[in-house]
Design a protein around this motif. Structure first.
Motif, PDB file in Angstrom:
ATOM      1  N   PHE A  38      -6.026  25.914  20.811  1.00  0.00           N
ATOM      2  CA  PHE A  38      -5.443  25.964  19.584  1.00  0.00           C
ATOM      3  C   PHE A  38      -5.303  24.231  19.080  1.00  0.00           C
ATOM      4  CE2 PHE A  38      -1.783  25.287  16.489  1.00  0.00           C
ATOM      5  CZ  PHE A  38      -2.325  26.197  15.522  1.00  0.00           C
ATOM      6  N   ASP A  39      -5.242  23.318  19.989  1.00  0.00           N
ATOM      7  CA  ASP A  39      -5.219  21.834  19.732  1.00  0.00           C
ATOM      8  C   ASP A  39      -6.396  21.177  19.746  1.00  0.00           C
ATOM      9  OD1 ASP A  39      -5.651  21.981  22.550  1.00  0.00           O
ATOM     10  OD2 ASP A  39      -3.884  20.693  22.886  1.00  0.00           O
ATOM     11  N   ALA A  40      -7.785  21.936  19.442  1.00  0.00           N
ATOM     12  CA  ALA A  40      -8.976  21.409  19.357  1.00  0.00           C
ATOM     13  C   ALA A  40      -9.209  20.683  18.389  1.00  0.00           C
ATOM     14  CB  ALA A  40     -10.036  22.804  19.642  1.00  0.00           C
ATOM     15  N   SER A  41      -9.850  19.402  18.498  1.00  0.00           N
ATOM     16  CA  SER A  41     -10.082  18.628  17.284  1.00  0.00           C
ATOM     17  C   SER A  41     -11.093  19.340  16.321  1.00  0.00           C
ATOM     18  CB  SER A  41     -10.839  17.357  17.769  1.00  0.00           C
ATOM     19  OG  SER A  41     -12.186  17.631  18.286  1.00  0.00           O
ATOM     20  N   ASP A  42     -11.337  18.884  15.005  1.00  0.00           N
ATOM     21  CA  ASP A  42     -12.003  19.446  14.119  1.00  0.00           C
ATOM     22  C   ASP A  42     -13.458  19.337  14.689  1.00  0.00           C
ATOM     23  OD1 ASP A  42      -9.823  19.849  12.502  1.00  0.00           O
ATOM     24  OD2 ASP A  42     -10.105  17.946  11.177  1.00  0.00           O
ATOM     25  N   ASP A  43     -13.789  18.283  15.384  1.00  0.00           N
ATOM     26  CA  ASP A  43     -15.236  18.082  15.728  1.00  0.00           C
ATOM     27  C   ASP A  43     -15.291  19.353  16.788  1.00  0.00           C
ATOM     28  OD1 ASP A  43     -16.754  14.979  15.557  1.00  0.00           O
ATOM     29  OD2 ASP A  43     -14.508  15.266  15.017  1.00  0.00           O
ATOM     30  N   ALA A  44     -14.362  19.589  17.484  1.00  0.00           N
ATOM     31  CA  ALA A  44     -14.685  20.592  18.826  1.00  0.00           C
ATOM     32  C   ALA A  44     -14.627  21.916  18.264  1.00  0.00           C
ATOM     33  CB  ALA A  44     -13.417  20.248  19.691  1.00  0.00           C
ATOM     34  N   GLN A  45     -13.784  21.961  17.047  1.00  0.00           N
ATOM     35  CA  GLN A  45     -13.997  23.464  16.494  1.00  0.00           C
ATOM     36  C   GLN A  45     -15.251  23.565  16.102  1.00  0.00           C
ATOM     37  OE1 GLN A  45     -10.166  25.269  14.844  1.00  0.00           O
ATOM     38  NE2 GLN A  45      -9.488  23.241  14.949  1.00  0.00           N
ATOM     39  N   LEU A  46     -15.727  22.772  15.170  1.00  0.00           N
ATOM     40  CA  LEU A  46     -17.219  22.989  14.369  1.00  0.00           C
ATOM     41  C   LEU A  46     -18.360  22.964  15.678  1.00  0.00           C
ATOM     42  CD1 LEU A  46     -19.132  23.207  12.028  1.00  0.00           C
ATOM     43  CD2 LEU A  46     -19.081  20.659  12.014  1.00  0.00           C
ATOM     44  N   LEU A  47     -18.312  22.322  16.652  1.00  0.00           N
ATOM     45  CA  LEU A  47     -19.197  22.116  17.674  1.00  0.00           C
ATOM     46  C   LEU A  47     -19.165  23.399  18.680  1.00  0.00           C
ATOM     47  CD1 LEU A  47     -19.538  18.482  18.792  1.00  0.00           C
ATOM     48  CD2 LEU A  47     -21.155  19.914  17.347  1.00  0.00           C
ATOM     49  N   GLY A  48     -17.660  24.015  18.851  1.00  0.00           N
ATOM     50  CA  GLY A  48     -17.687  25.339  19.429  1.00  0.00           C
ATOM     51  C   GLY A  48     -18.207  26.321  18.750  1.00  0.00           C
ATOM     52  N   ALA A  49     -17.623  26.515  17.461  1.00  0.00           N
ATOM     53  CA  ALA A  49     -18.260  27.492  16.679  1.00  0.00           C
ATOM     54  C   ALA A  49     -19.928  27.553  16.497  1.00  0.00           C
ATOM     55  CB  ALA A  49     -17.797  27.305  15.278  1.00  0.00           C
ATOM     56  N   THR A  50     -20.452  26.471  16.591  1.00  0.00           N
ATOM     57  CA  THR A  50     -22.026  26.450  16.465  1.00  0.00           C
ATOM     58  C   THR A  50     -22.558  26.814  17.545  1.00  0.00           C
ATOM     59  OG1 THR A  50     -21.757  24.594  14.849  1.00  0.00           O
ATOM     60  CG2 THR A  50     -23.729  24.650  16.055  1.00  0.00           C
ATOM     61  N   PHE A  64     -13.903  18.546   6.952  1.00  0.00           N
ATOM     62  CA  PHE A  64     -15.132  19.124   7.363  1.00  0.00           C
ATOM     63  C   PHE A  64     -16.425  19.014   6.444  1.00  0.00           C
ATOM     64  CE2 PHE A  64     -12.492  21.564  10.166  1.00  0.00           C
ATOM     65  CZ  PHE A  64     -13.151  22.275  11.059  1.00  0.00           C
ATOM     66  N   MET A  65     -16.172  18.425   5.270  1.00  0.00           N
ATOM     67  CA  MET A  65     -17.095  17.751   4.576  1.00  0.00           C
ATOM     68  C   MET A  65     -17.781  16.389   5.362  1.00  0.00           C
ATOM     69  SD  MET A  65     -17.617  19.565   1.788  1.00  0.00           S
ATOM     70  CE  MET A  65     -18.450  18.406   0.615  1.00  0.00           C
ATOM     71  N   ILE A  66     -17.191  15.875   5.823  1.00  0.00           N
ATOM     72  CA  ILE A  66     -17.493  14.610   6.772  1.00  0.00           C
ATOM     73  C   ILE A  66     -18.493  15.216   8.001  1.00  0.00           C
ATOM     74  CG2 ILE A  66     -17.033  12.537   8.265  1.00  0.00           C
ATOM     75  CD1 ILE A  66     -14.478  12.152   6.066  1.00  0.00           C
ATOM     76  N   LEU A  67     -17.800  15.869   8.634  1.00  0.00           N
ATOM     77  CA  LEU A  67     -18.256  16.740   9.861  1.00  0.00           C
ATOM     78  C   LEU A  67     -19.811  17.617   9.560  1.00  0.00           C
ATOM     79  CD1 LEU A  67     -15.108  18.125  11.625  1.00  0.00           C
ATOM     80  CD2 LEU A  67     -16.390  16.290  12.317  1.00  0.00           C
ATOM     81  N   ALA A  68     -19.937  18.017   8.266  1.00  0.00           N
ATOM     82  CA  ALA A  68     -21.090  18.737   8.161  1.00  0.00           C
ATOM     83  C   ALA A  68     -22.174  17.589   7.851  1.00  0.00           C
ATOM     84  CB  ALA A  68     -20.918  19.252   6.706  1.00  0.00           C
ATOM     85  N   GLU A  69     -21.837  16.316   7.630  1.00  0.00           N
ATOM     86  CA  GLU A  69     -23.041  15.196   7.424  1.00  0.00           C
ATOM     87  C   GLU A  69     -23.293  14.864   9.009  1.00  0.00           C
ATOM     88  OE1 GLU A  69     -22.299  12.224   4.844  1.00  0.00           O
ATOM     89  OE2 GLU A  69     -21.696  13.616   2.980  1.00  0.00           O
ATOM     90  N   ARG A  70     -22.318  14.829   9.654  1.00  0.00           N
ATOM     91  CA  ARG A  70     -22.449  14.283  11.277  1.00  0.00           C
ATOM     92  C   ARG A  70     -23.057  15.122  11.911  1.00  0.00           C
ATOM     93  NH1 ARG A  70     -16.729  12.920  13.630  1.00  0.00           N
ATOM     94  NH2 ARG A  70     -16.910  11.430  11.702  1.00  0.00           N
TER      95      ARG A  70
END
Length: 118
Positions: A38-50, A64-70
């Motif tokens: 539950f406490d995963a960072s936004d980066d970890a959530q996007l990378l985990g979902a991917t 998430f707009m920033i993460l989409a570019e990263r």
């Protein structure tokens, strides 16, 4: 073409939303899950979902707009402004999105849930 799988991030992780989509036959996970605390960072959530080949749904637009570019090879990001949605309208729009699109269409894409609002 393969069916789109969705992950509800910590911001959108509403049990009733998850249950409603699963009961309609969609492959949906939510934070927390065995692969996402539950406490995963936004980066970890996007990378985990991917890593799970899942598009991610979030209310956290700015980050998430920033993460989409990263991380441009993500499996898709669906954005929504939390204040403009009721639970029933979220269920309806996400059901349409999951029914009308395929996983391949989402690679590297960031789209607004409003496109599927009725």
């Amino acid at each position: 073409m393969s069916k789109l799988k969705l992950h509800l991030d910590a911001d959108t992780s509403i049990k009733a939303l998850h249950n409603a989509l699963v009961s309609r036959g969609h492959d949906v996970t939510r934070t927390p899950t065995e692969w996402m605390p539950f406490d995963a960072s936004d980066d970890a959530q996007l990378l985990g979902a991917t890593a799970q080949e899942r598009c991610i749904f979030t209310f956290n637009i700015r980050d998430f707009m920033i993460l989409a570019e990263r991380y441009p090879q993500h499996c898709g990001i669906v954005l929504a402004a939390q204040s403009s949605w009721t639970l029933s309208s979220l269920i309806s729009a996400l059901h349409r999105l999951l029914s009308e699109t395929q996983a391949e269409e989402w690679i590297g894409q960031v789209r607004w849930l409003n496109q599927w609002r009725t």
